[in-house]
Design a protein around this motif. Structure first.
Motif, PDB file in Angstrom:
ATOM      1  N   ASN A  19       0.556   7.092   6.931  1.00  0.00           N
ATOM      2  CA  ASN A  19      -0.198   6.243   6.014  1.00  0.00           C
ATOM      3  C   ASN A  19      -0.549   7.080   4.792  1.00  0.00           C
ATOM      4  OD1 ASN A  19      -2.135   4.716   4.655  1.00  0.00           O
ATOM      5  ND2 ASN A  19      -3.037   3.924   6.538  1.00  0.00           N
ATOM      6  N   PRO A  23      -3.242   3.840  -2.451  1.00  0.00           N
ATOM      7  CA  PRO A  23      -2.228   2.881  -2.910  1.00  0.00           C
ATOM      8  C   PRO A  23      -1.418   3.460  -4.061  1.00  0.00           C
ATOM      9  CG  PRO A  23      -4.390   2.224  -3.697  1.00  0.00           C
ATOM     10  CD  PRO A  23      -4.607   3.406  -2.804  1.00  0.00           C
ATOM     11  N   THR A  28       3.835   7.823  -2.065  1.00  0.00           N
ATOM     12  CA  THR A  28       4.787   7.276  -1.094  1.00  0.00           C
ATOM     13  C   THR A  28       6.141   7.967  -1.229  1.00  0.00           C
ATOM     14  OG1 THR A  28       3.694   5.118  -1.093  1.00  0.00           O
ATOM     15  CG2 THR A  28       5.988   5.183  -0.360  1.00  0.00           C
ATOM     16  N   ILE A  41       1.921   1.082   5.124  1.00  0.00           N
ATOM     17  CA  ILE A  41       1.177   0.572   3.968  1.00  0.00           C
ATOM     18  C   ILE A  41       0.142  -0.414   4.489  1.00  0.00           C
ATOM     19  CG2 ILE A  41       1.354  -0.622   1.761  1.00  0.00           C
ATOM     20  CD1 ILE A  41       4.324   0.323   1.694  1.00  0.00           C
ATOM     21  N   CYS A  43      -2.754  -3.044   4.471  1.00  0.00           N
ATOM     22  CA  CYS A  43      -3.446  -4.100   3.733  1.00  0.00           C
ATOM     23  C   CYS A  43      -4.589  -4.716   4.538  1.00  0.00           C
ATOM     24  CB  CYS A  43      -2.462  -5.185   3.318  1.00  0.00           C
ATOM     25  SG  CYS A  43      -1.198  -4.590   2.175  1.00  0.00           S
ATOM     26  N   ALA A  48      -4.864  -1.917  -1.559  1.00  0.00           N
ATOM     27  CA  ALA A  48      -3.543  -2.183  -2.138  1.00  0.00           C
ATOM     28  C   ALA A  48      -3.385  -3.658  -2.492  1.00  0.00           C
ATOM     29  CB  ALA A  48      -2.453  -1.757  -1.164  1.00  0.00           C
ATOM     30  N   THR A  52       1.100  -3.578  -5.866  1.00  0.00           N
ATOM     31  CA  THR A  52       1.182  -2.182  -5.425  1.00  0.00           C
ATOM     32  C   THR A  52       2.031  -2.065  -4.171  1.00  0.00           C
ATOM     33  OG1 THR A  52      -1.018  -1.773  -6.337  1.00  0.00           O
ATOM     34  CG2 THR A  52      -0.161  -0.151  -4.798  1.00  0.00           C
ATOM     35  N   VAL A  53       1.877  -3.002  -3.244  1.00  0.00           N
ATOM     36  CA  VAL A  53       2.702  -2.997  -2.033  1.00  0.00           C
ATOM     37  C   VAL A  53       4.179  -3.069  -2.398  1.00  0.00           C
ATOM     38  CG1 VAL A  53       3.337  -4.323   0.020  1.00  0.00           C
ATOM     39  CG2 VAL A  53       0.926  -3.942  -0.515  1.00  0.00           C
ATOM     40  N   MET A  56       5.203   0.278  -3.745  1.00  0.00           N
ATOM     41  CA  MET A  56       5.262   1.296  -2.688  1.00  0.00           C
ATOM     42  C   MET A  56       6.486   1.088  -1.809  1.00  0.00           C
ATOM     43  SD  MET A  56       1.191   1.571  -1.731  1.00  0.00           S
ATOM     44  CE  MET A  56       1.313   2.914  -0.543  1.00  0.00           C
ATOM     45  N   CYS A  57       6.830  -0.148  -1.526  1.00  0.00           N
ATOM     46  CA  CYS A  57       8.046  -0.425  -0.743  1.00  0.00           C
ATOM     47  C   CYS A  57       9.288   0.014  -1.514  1.00  0.00           C
ATOM     48  CB  CYS A  57       8.129  -1.908  -0.403  1.00  0.00           C
ATOM     49  SG  CYS A  57       6.903  -2.477   0.799  1.00  0.00           S
ATOM     50  N   SER A  67       9.648   1.458   5.146  1.00  0.00           N
ATOM     51  CA  SER A  67       8.325   0.939   4.790  1.00  0.00           C
ATOM     52  C   SER A  67       7.881  -0.084   5.824  1.00  0.00           C
ATOM     53  CB  SER A  67       8.348   0.299   3.394  1.00  0.00           C
ATOM     54  OG  SER A  67       9.224  -0.815   3.365  1.00  0.00           O
ATOM     55  N   VAL A  69       4.464  -2.541   6.544  1.00  0.00           N
ATOM     56  CA  VAL A  69       3.210  -3.049   5.990  1.00  0.00           C
ATOM     57  C   VAL A  69       2.361  -3.658   7.103  1.00  0.00           C
ATOM     58  CG1 VAL A  69       2.175  -4.719   4.412  1.00  0.00           C
ATOM     59  CG2 VAL A  69       4.237  -3.472   3.728  1.00  0.00           C
TER      60      VAL A  69
END
Length: 230
Positions: A19, A23, A28, A41, A43, A48, A52-53, A56-57, A67, A69
């Protein structure tokens, strides 16, 4: 093309998922240089946004990381939203019964009818109710990992927040043995001090926090400075 992360799990090889705790797409991507296998990630906790997700992915893909989530809850619209944002997998909290596990698998198949088999699906076992229903939960096909969440389990056991209490550890290892006996993959939260015991206990999805890496590194650095000054 088959998902190499899932292939490793199928070969009974441990995978390390970290983790980032912040964010940050840049962080990442940096984790990809440390030899970890995936990023978690979060949530359900944290700040985040959906944008942003997505970023990050995208950073995880660029770094060759899986990734995964964690949505706020096991709700179809949330699972679909994060899959649409590019999540390579979902780790879904509070799966207390088989219906909850089946609903995750169904949501993934609806969202990704052509390539749902490449999506990593993780169901979180976080309550004594889930432990009681474990045999039925792990019988659900389409779930790649059954993850014991020791923090919420500790609360369910009346040991509020005592993640590393011996009774919590014993329960996690007992669940891991039951999951492996069914031919499925168990996972849990680990630290530098506990990872060896959980790997020996059969856990193959190993989850840690980047903040703990920073704390460990900072403590080691201070210790070296102190030793050098004596």
């Amino acid at each position: 093309m088959a998902n190499p992360f899932k292939q490793r799990l199928q070969r009974d090889e441990p995978v390390v998922v970290v983790n980032p705790d912040h964010p940050s797409p840049a962080l990442t991507e940096f984790l990809g240089r440390l030899g970890v296998d995936g990023v978690f990630i979060d949530c359900e906790h944290g700040t985040a946004s959906i944008q942003t997700v997505q970023d990050m992915c995208r950073a995880a893909r660029a770094a060759g990381l899986q990734s995964i989530v964690r949505p706020e809850a096991n709700l179809d619209h949330l699972l679909t939203r994060y899959l649409d944002a590019g999540a390579g997998g979902l780790i879904v909290p509070h799966v207390d019964d088989a219906d909850g596990a089946r609903s995750i698998v169904a949501a993934v198949r609806r969202a990704r009818p052509q390539n749902h088999g490449d999506t990593v699906v993780v169901a979180m076992i976080e309550s004594l109710e889930a432990v009681d229903n474990l045999d039925a939960i792990i019988a659900v096909e389409g779930v790649d990992v059954f993850f014991m969440g020791p923090n919420d389990l500790s609360h369910s056991m009346g040991l509020n927040g005592q993640t590393h209490h011996p009774d919590v550890k014993r329960l996690v290892l007992d669940c891991a043995a039951r999951i492996r006996a069914a031919g499925k993959v168990p996972g849990t939260l680990v630290t530098r001090d506990t990872v060896a015991a959980f790997v020996r206990g059969g856990c193959r999805f190993l989850y840690e926090h980047a903040n703990n890496f920073l704390i460990t590194g900072a403590n080691d650095f201070r210790h070296i400075m102190k030793e050098s000054n004596t």
